[in-house]
Design an enzyme around this catalytic site. Sequence first.
Site, mmCIF file in Angstrom:
data_model
loop_
_atom_site.group_PDB
_atom_site.id
_atom_site.type_symbol
_atom_site.label_atom_id
_atom_site.label_comp_id
_atom_site.label_asym_id
_atom_site.label_seq_id
_atom_site.Cartn_x
_atom_site.Cartn_y
_atom_site.Cartn_z
ATOM 1 C CG ASP A 165 -2.267 0.573 0.971
ATOM 2 O OD1 ASP A 165 -2.331 1.630 0.338
ATOM 3 O OD2 ASP A 165 -3.272 -0.034 1.408
ATOM 4 C CG ASP B 26 -4.523 5.825 0.812
ATOM 5 O OD1 ASP B 26 -5.444 5.012 0.954
ATOM 6 O OD2 ASP B 26 -4.436 6.894 1.477
ATOM 7 C CD GLU C 224 -8.788 4.860 -1.866
ATOM 8 O OE1 GLU C 224 -9.714 4.583 -1.116
ATOM 9 O OE2 GLU C 224 -7.816 5.554 -1.496
ATOM 10 C CG HIS D 139 -9.157 -0.898 4.250
ATOM 11 N ND1 HIS D 139 -8.922 -0.909 2.886
ATOM 12 C CD2 HIS D 139 -8.718 0.289 4.700
ATOM 13 C CE1 HIS D 139 -8.359 0.234 2.543
ATOM 14 N NE2 HIS D 139 -8.222 0.982 3.618
ATOM 15 C CG ASP D 140 -11.516 2.608 3.358
ATOM 16 O OD1 ASP D 140 -10.975 2.526 4.479
ATOM 17 O OD2 ASP D 140 -10.937 3.067 2.352
#
Length: 536
Positions: free
Chosen positions: A98, A194, A236, A312-313
């Site tokens: 990440d 990210d 993302e 995960h969000d």
Amino acid sequence: MQEKWWHNAVVYQVYPKSFMDSNGDGIGDLPGITSKLDYLAKLGITAIWLSPVYDSPMDDNGYDIADYQAIAAIFGTMEDMDQLIAEAKKRDIRIIMDLVVNHTSDEHAWFVEACENPNSPERDYYIWRDEPNDLDSIFSGSAWEYDEKSGQYYLHFFSKKQPDLNWENEKLRQKIYEMMNFWIDKGIGGFRMDVIDMIGKIPDEKVVNNGPMLHPYLKEMNQATFGDQDLLTVGETWGATPEIAKLYSDPKGQELSMVFHFEHIGLQYQEGQPKWHYQKELNIAKLKEIFNKWQTELGVEDGWNSLFWNNHDLPRIVSIWGNDQEYREKSAKAFAILLHLMRGTPYIYQGEEIGMTNYPFETLDQVEDIESLNYAREALEKGVPMDEIMESIRVIGRDNARTPMQWDESKNAGFSTGQPWLAVTPNYQAINVQEALANPDSIFYTYQKLVQIRKENSWLIQADFELLDTVDKVFAYIRKDGDRRFLVLANLSNEEQDLTVEGNVKSVLIENTVAQEVFEKQSLAPWDAFCVEMTN
Ligand code: TEU
Ligand code: CA
């Protein structure tokens, strides 16, 4: 078109804090992940997207990085990381790191120096103004925080402990590329980037996403780092349209392999409202429209899709859009089958493959996520009743995805011998890996088969996508490969539906029902789903 390994890959996302705890401190860690590689190999996945494991004060569970080239002590050591990469490689699994470079932690040495020494070069690595404007933080409140010592405001689009980096500073960009090369040299499989669409921001003009320098920066990054490597890079990008996605992922543009768009996830929120105004009932017509657009507009030559329901969000798919009670297994399989046969690279989020559900949050002290906690504080100040706040968190809050992985029916679901940092979902005795592996009909084996199908059927990469006009609650499409036709169909409802598709089944690739009988009866039971090859 040049075929790449990631065209038929399936990526599995691991959220380290919640995957497997090896030392009983209640927090998942790197040795824990390594110990579960055989499980992931059994599932068949080709790569792991590892959420951040870098040194961090964990204000946002590691998305606030204090040192990009060190491992957080709670997760282990750099040796543990090297071992994870090596052990994964033995099983043909690549590790995607990440990359969080829109912001750092306020405890990063750069920010510490920037505050202590306003004349240092590091000052300009961040974004400082004498006066704030009215930009909001995504985690509630103003995006500007006053720094007493130096008498200026710094920009933070996430928490106060996540100051935004100033990508206009060339020296900073070079430092980031050096850091990326450090990881590439370790033999990783790529990067998940990210909020990458925010790096070209122009705060004074309130341009946040898709700023004019975004793509020039990414081309520069590509050339300085992974451009000549065989890596998977995925951005993302919350606001991407197919046109924008092509800018990133057209191989000729030399930027990224693919991006995550969130247009379908947008259906979980009421239009134009913050996410806390959730929309639990799925608008299936809209869902079909969105996927049809992305599948037909983003081809193979000029771009590539990512396919996902969960991360995960996000809330658990089986809870928000499926039926996590009566039809938990069947609805989980239906969503899996529907997605994994589209064009693009599928992503599985930990626990999705066993149908893990949302957590029944009742009180705020059960919540750990900074986004939810900030929201609750702000909402309480505005007078929103507590039960309404908790209802939002229960349906849409990020901790739903972050409860410990459910491995078996033993204490703490086999995740830890100590007290887990976030409570285990109460249903772990029925829903866990051990149970899923023992049941040949489990959701796990549907996912395993889907991964296998992708590896064995290269038509999944190229074949055209054609949405079928079916009854409202049924989502059906054809993948056309030369004169072969594959029908993928799912009844996304708790009710029987008419099958309005004509033709005959030649062979079944995957099903959560008996597709042959569905065709005989011309009727679908709740959550029936399958992929079949049709006779022409
Ligand atoms: O998420 C970006 C982001 O915009 C999210 O905050 C999103 O709006 C929200 O979570 C939806 O519920 C990325 C990471 O995935 C997230 O975990 C981080 O908190 C965030 O960036 C900051 O790094
Ligand atoms: Ca641990």
